[in-house]
Design a protein around this motif. Structure first.
Motif, mmCIF file in Angstrom:
data_model
loop_
_atom_site.group_PDB
_atom_site.id
_atom_site.type_symbol
_atom_site.label_atom_id
_atom_site.label_comp_id
_atom_site.label_asym_id
_atom_site.label_seq_id
_atom_site.Cartn_x
_atom_site.Cartn_y
_atom_site.Cartn_z
ATOM 1 N N ALA A 228 0.797 -1.228 0.000
ATOM 2 C CA ALA A 228 0.000 0.000 0.000
ATOM 3 C C ALA A 228 0.831 1.280 0.000
ATOM 4 C CB ALA A 228 -0.969 0.005 1.186
ATOM 5 N N ASP A 229 1.763 1.380 -0.946
ATOM 6 C CA ASP A 229 2.408 2.665 -1.166
ATOM 7 C C ASP A 229 2.430 2.967 -2.656
ATOM 8 O OD1 ASP A 229 5.069 1.938 -2.358
ATOM 9 O OD2 ASP A 229 5.363 0.939 -0.449
ATOM 10 N N ALA A 230 3.065 4.043 -3.041
ATOM 11 C CA ALA A 230 2.993 4.544 -4.412
ATOM 12 C C ALA A 230 3.565 3.575 -5.441
ATOM 13 C CB ALA A 230 3.713 5.892 -4.507
ATOM 14 N N ARG A 231 4.504 2.721 -5.019
ATOM 15 C CA ARG A 231 5.161 1.797 -5.942
ATOM 16 C C ARG A 231 4.519 0.422 -5.869
ATOM 17 N NH1 ARG A 231 8.611 5.146 -3.522
ATOM 18 N NH2 ARG A 231 8.555 3.812 -1.680
ATOM 19 N N THR A 232 4.365 -0.231 -7.019
ATOM 20 C CA THR A 232 3.776 -1.561 -7.055
ATOM 21 C C THR A 232 4.710 -2.568 -6.395
ATOM 22 O OG1 THR A 232 2.541 -1.075 -9.068
ATOM 23 C CG2 THR A 232 2.947 -3.394 -8.578
ATOM 24 N N CYS A 233 4.136 -3.430 -5.585
ATOM 25 C CA CYS A 233 4.920 -4.443 -4.897
ATOM 26 C C CYS A 233 4.096 -5.711 -4.725
ATOM 27 C CB CYS A 233 5.437 -3.935 -3.551
ATOM 28 S SG CYS A 233 4.157 -3.308 -2.438
ATOM 29 N N ALA A 234 4.777 -6.799 -4.389
ATOM 30 C CA ALA A 234 4.097 -8.091 -4.290
ATOM 31 C C ALA A 234 4.662 -8.889 -3.130
ATOM 32 C CB ALA A 234 4.247 -8.869 -5.598
ATOM 33 N N LEU A 235 3.849 -9.848 -2.670
ATOM 34 C CA LEU A 235 4.228 -10.650 -1.509
ATOM 35 C C LEU A 235 3.520 -12.001 -1.585
ATOM 36 C CD1 LEU A 235 5.726 -10.314 1.324
ATOM 37 C CD2 LEU A 235 3.459 -9.886 2.256
ATOM 38 N N HIS A 236 4.193 -13.027 -1.046
ATOM 39 C CA HIS A 236 3.585 -14.345 -0.894
ATOM 40 C C HIS A 236 3.396 -14.557 0.611
ATOM 41 C CE1 HIS A 236 3.877 -18.944 -0.877
ATOM 42 N NE2 HIS A 236 2.726 -18.638 -1.446
ATOM 43 N N PRO A 237 2.229 -14.222 1.155
ATOM 44 C CA PRO A 237 2.030 -14.210 2.610
ATOM 45 C C PRO A 237 2.335 -15.526 3.303
ATOM 46 C CG PRO A 237 0.227 -13.071 1.525
ATOM 47 C CD PRO A 237 1.030 -13.726 0.443
ATOM 48 N N ALA A 238 1.993 -16.662 2.683
ATOM 49 C CA ALA A 238 2.162 -17.950 3.358
ATOM 50 C C ALA A 238 3.616 -18.235 3.707
ATOM 51 C CB ALA A 238 1.604 -19.073 2.483
ATOM 52 N N SER A 239 4.548 -17.652 2.953
ATOM 53 C CA SER A 239 5.966 -17.882 3.235
ATOM 54 C C SER A 239 6.634 -16.668 3.866
ATOM 55 C CB SER A 239 6.705 -18.260 1.942
ATOM 56 O OG SER A 239 6.640 -17.205 0.996
ATOM 57 N N SER A 240 5.858 -15.652 4.228
ATOM 58 C CA SER A 240 6.469 -14.430 4.788
ATOM 59 C C SER A 240 5.652 -13.905 5.961
ATOM 60 C CB SER A 240 6.632 -13.370 3.687
ATOM 61 O OG SER A 240 5.400 -13.136 3.034
ATOM 62 N N THR A 241 4.744 -12.972 5.721
ATOM 63 C CA THR A 241 4.036 -12.300 6.820
ATOM 64 C C THR A 241 3.181 -13.247 7.655
ATOM 65 O OG1 THR A 241 2.245 -11.747 5.292
ATOM 66 C CG2 THR A 241 3.934 -10.076 5.664
ATOM 67 N N HIS A 242 2.686 -14.328 7.047
ATOM 68 C CA HIS A 242 1.795 -15.252 7.757
ATOM 69 C C HIS A 242 2.459 -16.601 8.038
ATOM 70 C CE1 HIS A 242 -1.102 -12.234 6.645
ATOM 71 N NE2 HIS A 242 -2.121 -12.909 7.135
#
Length: 420
Positions: free
Chosen positions: A366-380
């Motif tokens: 949620a910032d000006a630049r596009t970004c991506a994440l795979h939650p199951a292997s990171s934040t979660h």
């Protein structure tokens, strides 16, 4: 003033000869002309600044702006979004109390409530936000002190039926706390639909540039803390302030004043003045960025929905989304986050992320630049498979935070990464 003007103008009004831009008051300390006046500050008999842990002129200006944007009576900035969630709950819940929380919530919130606060005697009952009202009411206990949910959940993108949850809370004499991080007040003002407290991770869209951690708690001033007799922290004497009773001393602002002078005083989750300054810069363009995030995200979601390399797409703004009616009712756009599954499961999702060129792999969202994440292997990754499913996070889920770049370039990046 309309919200666009509030974003730019509210909070700081320079007088003749004063700085045009909000100054950074980089001081822990403030000078007084007499000991008597300083004593009155510490007794809460005078308003003013007496230590930056509790209040700072730069932060106060930004708090005023955010309170105006949400339509509240007051706000308290914190050092992070997690701190805001903790403060919002602990301001009214003690050991032995319970919180009812939507299971479709940010992993950090899930862990804070389900693990950490549990150790301090505050239990949490997690509920499916899509359940009918009668099912939800069965989760409320005699010791439940609040209901908590997200406007648009992170990362599962469940859209909250705010009025249903407000009815759930108010029918039991307790407040509704809404995390409005993904929507921001530009897309949704939860107080207008019955929410009592709003919280944000300001590190996300409000800041908008991934520059400064922060959070905020906003008080609507609408909840009657005296009616049920279940909130003694607000309605009985606080001996640390010579028996002051918050509801009597501060009226509609009792909740937020207690948060500042008691929790912030004792826990010190204070934002740096420089971070408050950077947050204000972000807020000045929030009304311009949120429509662009929403427009770009819708275009990306429509592309993904029609691509046979993708197994499923979740974006509340899509016509096919089951949450589209709630978007139309509560929101002025679907915000900027799209979640989807890459055919091939967990391994394919990781390969997709590694192949992106414009979008960066980051923990942030949620910032000006596009970004991506795979939650199951990171934040979660701290959650079990069962908890992941409960949170609406599948092993193949990619959280794609669409920025404000050209939408054609974002789609081209998705296309080439899917091709690999």
């Amino acid at each position: 003033m309309k919200i666009e003007t509030l974003c730019v103008q509210e909070g700081y009004s320079p007088k003749n000869g004063e700085p045009r831009v909000l100054p950074i008051v980089q001081s822990t300390t403030y000078k007084y002309d007499s000991s008597d006046y300083m004593g009155k500050l510490f007794d809460l008999e005078e308003s003013g600044f007496f230590y930056t842990r509790i209040g700072n002129p730069t932060a106060a200006a930004v708090e005023k702006k955010i309170a105006a944007l949400e339509g509240g009576v007051g706000a308290m900035l914190t050092s992070s979004g997690q701190a805001a969630t903790m403060a919002a709950v602990m301001n009214i819940a003690n050991a032995g109390d319970n919180i009812v929380c939507s299971a479709a919530c940010y992993g950090g919130t899930f862990n804070l409530l389900g693990v950490t606060l549990e150790k301090y005697g505050i239990s949490t009952t997690f509920v499916d936000p899509d359940s009918d009202l009668e099912t939800l009411k069965a989760a409320v206990k005699p010791n439940t002190k609040a209901v908590l949910a997200e406007t648009i959940s992170n990362p599962s993108l469940v859209v909250l039926d705010i009025e249903k949850f407000a009815e759930l809370a108010h029918s039991n004499g307790i407040p509704l706390i809404v995390d409005n991080t993904f929507a921001t007040p530009v897309l949704c003002r939860p107080f207008e639909f019955g929410a009592d407290i709003v919280i944000h991770s300001t590190s996300k869209y409000m800041d908008g540039h991934a520059c400064a951690l922060g959070g905020v708690v906003v008080d609507s001033g609408n909840f009657d803390w005296t009616a049920s007799g279940n909130f003694p922290g607000l309605t009985t004497p606080d001996e640390s302030y010579h028996g002051l009773i918050y509801t009597e001393a501060f009226g509609k602002a009792a909740y937020i004043q207690k948060a500042v002078v008691q929790l912030m005083r004792d826990m010190g989750m204070t934002p740096a003045p420089m971070n408050a300054f950077l947050l204000n810069l972000g807020l000045e363009t929030l009304h311009l960025r949120m429509p662009r995030h929403s427009e770009n995200a819708l275009r990306a979601a429509e592309f993904l929905e029609n691509d046979d390399r993708v197994s499923w797409v979740n974006y509340p703004g899509l016509k096919s989304s089951k949450y589209r009616p709630l978007v139309d009712k509560y929101l002025k756009g679907g915000s900027g986050v799209v979640s989807f599954g890459v055919k091939g499961g967990r391994e394919a999702a990781v390969k997709f992320l590694d192949s992106l060129k414009i979008a960066a792999i980051v923990t942030h969202v949620a910032d000006a630049r596009t970004c991506a994440l795979h939650p199951a292997s990171s934040t979660h990754r701290q959650l079990t498979d069962e908890q992941l499913i409960e949170c609406g996070v599948s092993p193949d889920l990619v959280r794609f935070s669409v920025g404000i770049e050209n939408a054609d370039d974002i789609i081209a990046d998705l296309d080439q990464a899917l091709g690999k």
